[in-house]
Design a protein around this motif. Structure first.
Motif, PDB file in Angstrom:
ATOM      1  N   PRO A 131       0.833  -1.212   0.000  1.00  0.00           N
ATOM      2  CA  PRO A 131       0.000   0.000   0.000  1.00  0.00           C
ATOM      3  C   PRO A 131       0.863   1.254   0.000  1.00  0.00           C
ATOM      4  N   SER A 132       0.335   2.318  -0.565  1.00  0.00           N
ATOM      5  CA  SER A 132       1.101   3.563  -0.653  1.00  0.00           C
ATOM      6  C   SER A 132       1.509   4.074   0.720  1.00  0.00           C
ATOM      7  N   PHE A 133       0.618   3.950   1.714  1.00  0.00           N
ATOM      8  CA  PHE A 133       0.955   4.524   3.024  1.00  0.00           C
ATOM      9  C   PHE A 133       2.077   3.743   3.715  1.00  0.00           C
ATOM     10  N   CYS A 134       2.212   2.454   3.415  1.00  0.00           N
ATOM     11  CA  CYS A 134       3.343   1.691   3.968  1.00  0.00           C
ATOM     12  C   CYS A 134       4.655   2.123   3.313  1.00  0.00           C
ATOM     13  N   ALA A 135       4.608   2.363   2.001  1.00  0.00           N
ATOM     14  CA  ALA A 135       5.802   2.852   1.311  1.00  0.00           C
ATOM     15  C   ALA A 135       6.183   4.241   1.802  1.00  0.00           C
ATOM     16  N   VAL A 136       5.187   5.079   2.056  1.00  0.00           N
ATOM     17  CA  VAL A 136       5.446   6.428   2.566  1.00  0.00           C
ATOM     18  C   VAL A 136       6.062   6.367   3.953  1.00  0.00           C
ATOM     19  N   ALA A 137       5.526   5.527   4.821  1.00  0.00           N
ATOM     20  CA  ALA A 137       6.091   5.386   6.168  1.00  0.00           C
ATOM     21  C   ALA A 137       7.540   4.915   6.108  1.00  0.00           C
ATOM     22  N   ALA A 138       7.828   3.971   5.198  1.00  0.00           N
ATOM     23  CA  ALA A 138       9.202   3.494   5.041  1.00  0.00           C
ATOM     24  C   ALA A 138      10.106   4.606   4.529  1.00  0.00           C
ATOM     25  N   ARG A 139       9.589   5.397   3.587  1.00  0.00           N
ATOM     26  CA  ARG A 139      10.385   6.506   3.035  1.00  0.00           C
ATOM     27  C   ARG A 139      10.718   7.517   4.116  1.00  0.00           C
ATOM     28  N   LEU A 140       9.801   7.732   5.055  1.00  0.00           N
ATOM     29  CA  LEU A 140       9.991   8.695   6.132  1.00  0.00           C
ATOM     30  C   LEU A 140      10.676   8.093   7.359  1.00  0.00           C
ATOM     31  N   ASN A 141      10.888   6.778   7.322  1.00  0.00           N
ATOM     32  CA  ASN A 141      11.440   6.071   8.485  1.00  0.00           C
ATOM     33  C   ASN A 141      10.571   6.276   9.717  1.00  0.00           C
ATOM     34  N   LEU A 142       9.258   6.118   9.519  1.00  0.00           N
ATOM     35  CA  LEU A 142       8.309   6.279  10.618  1.00  0.00           C
ATOM     36  C   LEU A 142       7.608   4.962  10.914  1.00  0.00           C
ATOM     37  N   GLY A 143       7.351   4.721  12.191  1.00  0.00           N
ATOM     38  CA  GLY A 143       6.460   3.635  12.559  1.00  0.00           C
ATOM     39  C   GLY A 143       5.027   4.141  12.526  1.00  0.00           C
ATOM     40  N   LYS A 199       4.618  13.047  -1.747  1.00  0.00           N
ATOM     41  CA  LYS A 199       3.907  13.077  -3.025  1.00  0.00           C
ATOM     42  C   LYS A 199       4.627  12.180  -4.018  1.00  0.00           C
ATOM     43  N   ASP A 200       3.860  11.367  -4.740  1.00  0.00           N
ATOM     44  CA  ASP A 200       4.412  10.498  -5.785  1.00  0.00           C
ATOM     45  C   ASP A 200       5.522   9.604  -5.239  1.00  0.00           C
ATOM     46  N   CYS A 201       5.238   8.919  -4.162  1.00  0.00           N
ATOM     47  CA  CYS A 201       6.237   8.073  -3.510  1.00  0.00           C
ATOM     48  C   CYS A 201       6.777   7.013  -4.477  1.00  0.00           C
ATOM     49  N   GLY A 202       8.089   6.995  -4.647  1.00  0.00           N
ATOM     50  CA  GLY A 202       8.730   6.012  -5.512  1.00  0.00           C
ATOM     51  C   GLY A 202       8.738   6.364  -6.974  1.00  0.00           C
ATOM     52  N   LEU A 203       8.149   7.495  -7.346  1.00  0.00           N
ATOM     53  CA  LEU A 203       8.101   7.940  -8.733  1.00  0.00           C
ATOM     54  C   LEU A 203       9.141   9.039  -8.969  1.00  0.00           C
ATOM     55  N   PRO A 204       9.449   9.348 -10.237  1.00  0.00           N
ATOM     56  CA  PRO A 204      10.496  10.347 -10.508  1.00  0.00           C
ATOM     57  C   PRO A 204      10.252  11.705  -9.869  1.00  0.00           C
ATOM     58  N   GLY A 205       9.007  12.129  -9.722  1.00  0.00           N
ATOM     59  CA  GLY A 205       8.721  13.446  -9.152  1.00  0.00           C
ATOM     60  C   GLY A 205       8.473  13.440  -7.665  1.00  0.00           C
ATOM     61  N   GLU A 206       8.983  12.436  -6.961  1.00  0.00           N
ATOM     62  CA  GLU A 206       8.726  12.307  -5.524  1.00  0.00           C
ATOM     63  C   GLU A 206       9.126  13.570  -4.756  1.00  0.00           C
ATOM     64  N   THR A 207       8.243  13.985  -3.833  1.00  0.00           N
ATOM     65  CA  THR A 207       8.500  15.127  -2.961  1.00  0.00           C
ATOM     66  C   THR A 207       8.224  14.704  -1.524  1.00  0.00           C
ATOM     67  N   VAL A 208       9.131  15.067  -0.617  1.00  0.00           N
ATOM     68  CA  VAL A 208       9.005  14.693   0.792  1.00  0.00           C
ATOM     69  C   VAL A 208       8.927  15.946   1.657  1.00  0.00           C
ATOM     70  N   CYS A 209       7.882  16.033   2.485  1.00  0.00           N
ATOM     71  CA  CYS A 209       7.734  17.116   3.459  1.00  0.00           C
ATOM     72  C   CYS A 209       7.681  16.460   4.836  1.00  0.00           C
ATOM     73  N   ARG A 210       8.653  16.767   5.678  1.00  0.00           N
ATOM     74  CA  ARG A 210       8.800  16.031   6.929  1.00  0.00           C
ATOM     75  C   ARG A 210       8.147  16.694   8.132  1.00  0.00           C
ATOM     76  N   ASN A 211       7.623  17.884   7.985  1.00  0.00           N
ATOM     77  CA  ASN A 211       6.992  18.517   9.145  1.00  0.00           C
ATOM     78  C   ASN A 211       5.850  19.418   8.706  1.00  0.00           C
ATOM     79  N   LEU A 212       5.128  19.919   9.668  1.00  0.00           N
ATOM     80  CA  LEU A 212       3.926  20.703   9.428  1.00  0.00           C
ATOM     81  C   LEU A 212       4.230  21.966   8.632  1.00  0.00           C
ATOM     82  N   GLU A 213       5.360  22.600   8.931  1.00  0.00           N
ATOM     83  CA  GLU A 213       5.704  23.851   8.264  1.00  0.00           C
ATOM     84  C   GLU A 213       5.960  23.659   6.774  1.00  0.00           C
TER      85      GLU A 213
END
Length: 231
Positions: A131-143, A199-213
């Motif tokens: 699932p996308s949310f499992c891949a996202v959690a892994a990308r963020l190193n979050l449980g 956004k777009d986890c695992g795709l060429p345009g992937e974007t990661v935002c790690r906090n609320l700001e």
């Protein structure tokens, strides 16, 4: 003898996350059913092609799924797509319908799955995936989970999203790009809460935002937000 419908999960984006079982089915099925909602090549098809190059030699069954909210019109489009699939199954040929992420979670496939099963004449087999949310959690190193606390999965367009934010435990908002700014406003000033977006986890345009700001006002369609209670 009628063919079998396979719902094939191809994961969120990285073709390396396509399972061995999904690869086997994509190689074996003569017909690949592809949900189409616009003019662009579907992301699921691009992932399948990268994981299984033989897909390019298969017959593609294009199923139109318009992005509309009219339930009656939407139901009619799903009926037509299911009829396309059963027409091929009646010829004795197997069909692999590809689906982003996992085919059991907010999946286009589920509307075809239910209709084909209701006909009572065909075998339907679903191949699970990442699932996308499992891949996202892994990308963020979050449980995602903590002992004795629930995990909530919420569609970004859910009308009660503000109330859902008050639920205990971790909240996952799927396809939440248009809601990112609203979520940030709702969460500002709440102590002990963290929010991350990919956004777009695992795709060429992937974007990661790690906090609320860092949460944008508006993000892409394939954006997943994870809201956690801080340790």
């Amino acid at each position: 003898m009628k063919g079998t419908l396979y719902g094939v999960s191809v994961g969120p984006g990285d073709p390396g996350l396509v399972t061995l079982r999904a690869v086997e089915v994509l190689r074996a099925c003569p017909v690949i059913a592809v949900p189409i909602s616009g003019a662009e090549t579907p992301v699921a098809l691009e992932i399948a092609r990268q994981a299984v190059p033989e897909v390019d030699g298969k017959e593609l069954l294009r199923l139109k799924f318009p992005m509309i909210h009219d339930k009656a019109a939407l139901g009619q489009s799903h009926d037509r797509a299911a009829a396309q699939v059963t027409e091929v199954l009646d010829q004795g040929r197997d069909v692999a319908m590809i689906n982003l992420g996992d085919a059991s979670i907010y999946a286009t496939y589920s509307s075809i799955q239910s209709r084909v099963l209701a006909a009572g004449e065909y075998q339907v087999i679903t191949i699970p995936g990442v699932p996308s949310f499992c891949a996202v959690a892994a990308r963020l190193n979050l449980g995602l989970t903590k002992p004795h606390l629930p995990l909530h999965i919420i569609p970004g367009g859910y009308p009660g999203v503000e109330e859902a934010l008050n639920l205990p435990g971790t909240k996952i908002l799927m396809k939440a790009g248009k809601e990112a700014g609203r979520l940030r406003a709702c969460l500002e000033g709440r102590p002990g809460v963290s929010a991350s977006l990919v956004k777009d986890c695992g795709l060429p345009g992937e974007t990661v935002c790690r906090n609320l700001e860092e949460l944008p006002e508006n993000s892409g369609y394939f954006s997943t937000v994870i809201i956690r209670e801080e340790d």
